[in-house]
Motif scaffolding. Structure first.
Motif, PDB file in Angstrom:
ATOM      1  N   MET A   1       0.845  -1.175   0.000  1.00  0.00           N
ATOM      2  CA  MET A   1       0.000   0.000   0.000  1.00  0.00           C
ATOM      3  C   MET A   1       0.891   1.239   0.000  1.00  0.00           C
ATOM      4  SD  MET A   1      -2.889   1.131   2.727  1.00  0.00           S
ATOM      5  CE  MET A   1      -4.350   0.470   2.008  1.00  0.00           C
ATOM      6  N   ASN A   2       0.549   2.194  -0.831  1.00  0.00           N
ATOM      7  CA  ASN A   2       1.313   3.425  -0.949  1.00  0.00           C
ATOM      8  C   ASN A   2       0.727   4.467  -0.006  1.00  0.00           C
ATOM      9  OD1 ASN A   2       2.839   5.541  -1.793  1.00  0.00           O
ATOM     10  ND2 ASN A   2       2.448   5.222  -3.973  1.00  0.00           N
ATOM     11  N   ASN A   3       1.548   4.983   0.922  1.00  0.00           N
ATOM     12  CA  ASN A   3       1.051   5.912   1.925  1.00  0.00           C
ATOM     13  C   ASN A   3       1.189   7.375   1.549  1.00  0.00           C
ATOM     14  OD1 ASN A   3       0.176   3.989   3.716  1.00  0.00           O
ATOM     15  ND2 ASN A   3       2.181   3.787   4.679  1.00  0.00           N
ATOM     16  N   HIS A   4       1.863   7.694   0.473  1.00  0.00           N
ATOM     17  CA  HIS A   4       1.972   9.105   0.111  1.00  0.00           C
ATOM     18  C   HIS A   4       0.843   9.497  -0.841  1.00  0.00           C
ATOM     19  CE1 HIS A   4       3.246   8.914  -4.076  1.00  0.00           C
ATOM     20  NE2 HIS A   4       4.136   7.992  -3.772  1.00  0.00           N
ATOM     21  N   LYS A   5       0.471  10.767  -0.739  1.00  0.00           N
ATOM     22  CA  LYS A   5      -0.588  11.268  -1.615  1.00  0.00           C
ATOM     23  C   LYS A   5      -0.009  11.514  -3.004  1.00  0.00           C
ATOM     24  CE  LYS A   5      -3.316  13.954   1.668  1.00  0.00           C
ATOM     25  NZ  LYS A   5      -3.801  15.310   1.949  1.00  0.00           N
ATOM     26  N   ASP A   6      -0.797  11.213  -4.006  1.00  0.00           N
ATOM     27  CA  ASP A   6      -0.414  11.597  -5.348  1.00  0.00           C
ATOM     28  C   ASP A   6      -0.697  13.073  -5.485  1.00  0.00           C
ATOM     29  OD1 ASP A   6       0.378   9.088  -6.161  1.00  0.00           O
ATOM     30  OD2 ASP A   6      -1.641   8.533  -6.836  1.00  0.00           O
ATOM     31  N   LEU A   7       0.339  13.845  -5.767  1.00  0.00           N
ATOM     32  CA  LEU A   7       0.181  15.279  -5.880  1.00  0.00           C
ATOM     33  C   LEU A   7      -0.211  15.637  -7.304  1.00  0.00           C
ATOM     34  CD1 LEU A   7       3.216  16.525  -3.783  1.00  0.00           C
ATOM     35  CD2 LEU A   7       0.839  16.290  -3.083  1.00  0.00           C
ATOM     36  N   ARG A   8      -1.185  16.486  -7.405  1.00  0.00           N
ATOM     37  CA  ARG A   8      -1.652  16.957  -8.694  1.00  0.00           C
ATOM     38  C   ARG A   8      -1.488  18.459  -8.714  1.00  0.00           C
ATOM     39  NH1 ARG A   8      -5.839  19.212 -11.276  1.00  0.00           N
ATOM     40  NH2 ARG A   8      -7.281  19.502  -9.579  1.00  0.00           N
ATOM     41  N   ILE A   9      -0.954  18.972  -9.793  1.00  0.00           N
ATOM     42  CA  ILE A   9      -0.822  20.408  -9.934  1.00  0.00           C
ATOM     43  C   ILE A   9      -2.221  20.986 -10.125  1.00  0.00           C
ATOM     44  CG2 ILE A   9       0.102  22.255 -11.383  1.00  0.00           C
ATOM     45  CD1 ILE A   9       2.379  20.320 -12.112  1.00  0.00           C
ATOM     46  N   PRO A  10      -2.580  21.997  -9.319  1.00  0.00           N
ATOM     47  CA  PRO A  10      -3.918  22.573  -9.450  1.00  0.00           C
ATOM     48  C   PRO A  10      -4.130  23.193 -10.832  1.00  0.00           C
ATOM     49  CG  PRO A  10      -2.787  23.446  -7.517  1.00  0.00           C
ATOM     50  CD  PRO A  10      -1.797  22.629  -8.282  1.00  0.00           C
ATOM     51  N   THR A  11      -5.349  23.159 -11.278  1.00  0.00           N
ATOM     52  CA  THR A  11      -5.700  23.773 -12.543  1.00  0.00           C
ATOM     53  C   THR A  11      -5.660  25.281 -12.373  1.00  0.00           C
ATOM     54  OG1 THR A  11      -7.135  21.922 -13.052  1.00  0.00           O
ATOM     55  CG2 THR A  11      -7.500  23.935 -14.303  1.00  0.00           C
ATOM     56  N   GLY A  12      -4.875  25.932 -13.202  1.00  0.00           N
ATOM     57  CA  GLY A  12      -4.751  27.379 -13.120  1.00  0.00           C
ATOM     58  C   GLY A  12      -5.879  28.093 -13.849  1.00  0.00           C
ATOM     59  N   PRO A  13      -6.060  29.365 -13.550  1.00  0.00           N
ATOM     60  CA  PRO A  13      -7.107  30.131 -14.212  1.00  0.00           C
ATOM     61  C   PRO A  13      -6.956  30.139 -15.741  1.00  0.00           C
ATOM     62  CG  PRO A  13      -6.150  31.402 -12.416  1.00  0.00           C
ATOM     63  CD  PRO A  13      -5.342  30.161 -12.565  1.00  0.00           C
ATOM     64  N   GLY A  14      -5.736  30.169 -16.226  1.00  0.00           N
ATOM     65  CA  GLY A  14      -5.501  30.170 -17.670  1.00  0.00           C
ATOM     66  C   GLY A  14      -5.966  28.888 -18.340  1.00  0.00           C
ATOM     67  N   ASP A  15      -5.773  27.769 -17.660  1.00  0.00           N
ATOM     68  CA  ASP A  15      -6.231  26.486 -18.194  1.00  0.00           C
ATOM     69  C   ASP A  15      -7.752  26.457 -18.305  1.00  0.00           C
ATOM     70  OD1 ASP A  15      -3.578  25.343 -18.244  1.00  0.00           O
ATOM     71  OD2 ASP A  15      -3.744  25.174 -16.064  1.00  0.00           O
ATOM     72  N   VAL A  16      -8.410  26.986 -17.286  1.00  0.00           N
ATOM     73  CA  VAL A  16      -9.870  27.045 -17.303  1.00  0.00           C
ATOM     74  C   VAL A  16     -10.337  27.971 -18.427  1.00  0.00           C
ATOM     75  CG1 VAL A  16     -11.919  27.758 -16.006  1.00  0.00           C
ATOM     76  CG2 VAL A  16     -10.106  26.462 -14.871  1.00  0.00           C
ATOM     77  N   LEU A  17      -9.686  29.113 -18.558  1.00  0.00           N
ATOM     78  CA  LEU A  17     -10.032  30.029 -19.650  1.00  0.00           C
ATOM     79  C   LEU A  17      -9.919  29.339 -21.002  1.00  0.00           C
ATOM     80  CD1 LEU A  17      -8.361  33.416 -18.669  1.00  0.00           C
ATOM     81  CD2 LEU A  17     -10.746  33.073 -19.299  1.00  0.00           C
ATOM     82  N   LEU A  18      -8.824  28.644 -21.207  1.00  0.00           N
ATOM     83  CA  LEU A  18      -8.572  28.015 -22.492  1.00  0.00           C
ATOM     84  C   LEU A  18      -9.528  26.862 -22.781  1.00  0.00           C
ATOM     85  CD1 LEU A  18      -6.824  27.832 -25.041  1.00  0.00           C
ATOM     86  CD2 LEU A  18      -5.277  26.342 -23.748  1.00  0.00           C
ATOM     87  N   TYR A  19      -9.619  25.924 -21.841  1.00  0.00           N
ATOM     88  CA  TYR A  19     -10.347  24.686 -22.114  1.00  0.00           C
ATOM     89  C   TYR A  19     -11.848  24.746 -21.818  1.00  0.00           C
ATOM     90  CZ  TYR A  19      -5.733  22.816 -22.811  1.00  0.00           C
ATOM     91  OH  TYR A  19      -4.468  22.605 -23.292  1.00  0.00           O
ATOM     92  N   GLU A  20     -12.262  25.655 -20.971  1.00  0.00           N
ATOM     93  CA  GLU A  20     -13.682  25.743 -20.629  1.00  0.00           C
ATOM     94  C   GLU A  20     -14.407  26.894 -21.321  1.00  0.00           C
ATOM     95  OE1 GLU A  20     -15.230  23.420 -18.866  1.00  0.00           O
ATOM     96  OE2 GLU A  20     -13.333  22.356 -18.550  1.00  0.00           O
ATOM     97  N   TYR A  21     -13.635  27.848 -21.832  1.00  0.00           N
ATOM     98  CA  TYR A  21     -14.266  29.011 -22.452  1.00  0.00           C
ATOM     99  C   TYR A  21     -13.793  29.244 -23.889  1.00  0.00           C
ATOM    100  CZ  TYR A  21     -16.147  29.906 -17.878  1.00  0.00           C
ATOM    101  OH  TYR A  21     -16.827  29.768 -16.705  1.00  0.00           O
ATOM    102  N   LEU A  22     -12.503  29.470 -24.092  1.00  0.00           N
ATOM    103  CA  LEU A  22     -12.032  29.814 -25.436  1.00  0.00           C
ATOM    104  C   LEU A  22     -12.285  28.699 -26.436  1.00  0.00           C
ATOM    105  CD1 LEU A  22     -10.790  32.154 -23.888  1.00  0.00           C
ATOM    106  CD2 LEU A  22      -8.794  31.959 -25.354  1.00  0.00           C
ATOM    107  N   LYS A  23     -11.812  27.495 -26.146  1.00  0.00           N
ATOM    108  CA  LYS A  23     -11.971  26.392 -27.102  1.00  0.00           C
ATOM    109  C   LYS A  23     -13.443  26.063 -27.387  1.00  0.00           C
ATOM    110  CE  LYS A  23      -7.460  24.266 -26.829  1.00  0.00           C
ATOM    111  NZ  LYS A  23      -7.035  23.937 -28.171  1.00  0.00           N
ATOM    112  N   PRO A  24     -14.277  25.877 -26.358  1.00  0.00           N
ATOM    113  CA  PRO A  24     -15.674  25.547 -26.653  1.00  0.00           C
ATOM    114  C   PRO A  24     -16.419  26.647 -27.419  1.00  0.00           C
ATOM    115  CG  PRO A  24     -15.177  25.036 -24.374  1.00  0.00           C
ATOM    116  CD  PRO A  24     -14.003  25.773 -24.921  1.00  0.00           C
ATOM    117  N   LEU A  25     -16.008  27.897 -27.190  1.00  0.00           N
ATOM    118  CA  LEU A  25     -16.674  29.020 -27.854  1.00  0.00           C
ATOM    119  C   LEU A  25     -15.977  29.436 -29.152  1.00  0.00           C
ATOM    120  CD1 LEU A  25     -17.408  31.162 -24.657  1.00  0.00           C
ATOM    121  CD2 LEU A  25     -19.035  29.779 -25.970  1.00  0.00           C
TER     122      LEU A  25
END
Length: 83
Positions: A1-25
């Protein structure tokens, strides 16, 4: 069993802008710049997460994309302070 957390880089505002707004629109960075009333370099830096969101920019984004100010503030906060 692995006791350390898998660290994920948080989604930045720019990523949200690009993938949730610019690309779909089907918007370009120059469209975003026009919508936010900033120059293209500023819009590009926002998308690339190279500059943090200011209070003024958070207000512009919330108004432009019909979201809450808190939404953008939380994205920036989580990006600044990854767990």
């Amino acid at each position: 069993m692995n006791n350390h957390k898998d660290l994920r880089i948080p989604t930045g505002p720019g990523d949200v802008l690009l993938y949730e707004y610019l690309k779909p629109l089907n918007l370009e960075i120059s469209d975003l710049a026009d919508m936010l009333n900033v120059d293209r370099n500023t819009a590009s830096a926002l998308i690339a997460n190279k500059i943090p969101l200011t209070a003024d920019m958070v207000s512009r984004l919330a108004k432009t994309f019909n979201t809450s100010v808190k939404f953008w503030l939380n994205l920036q906060k989580n990006s600044d302070n990854p767990r």
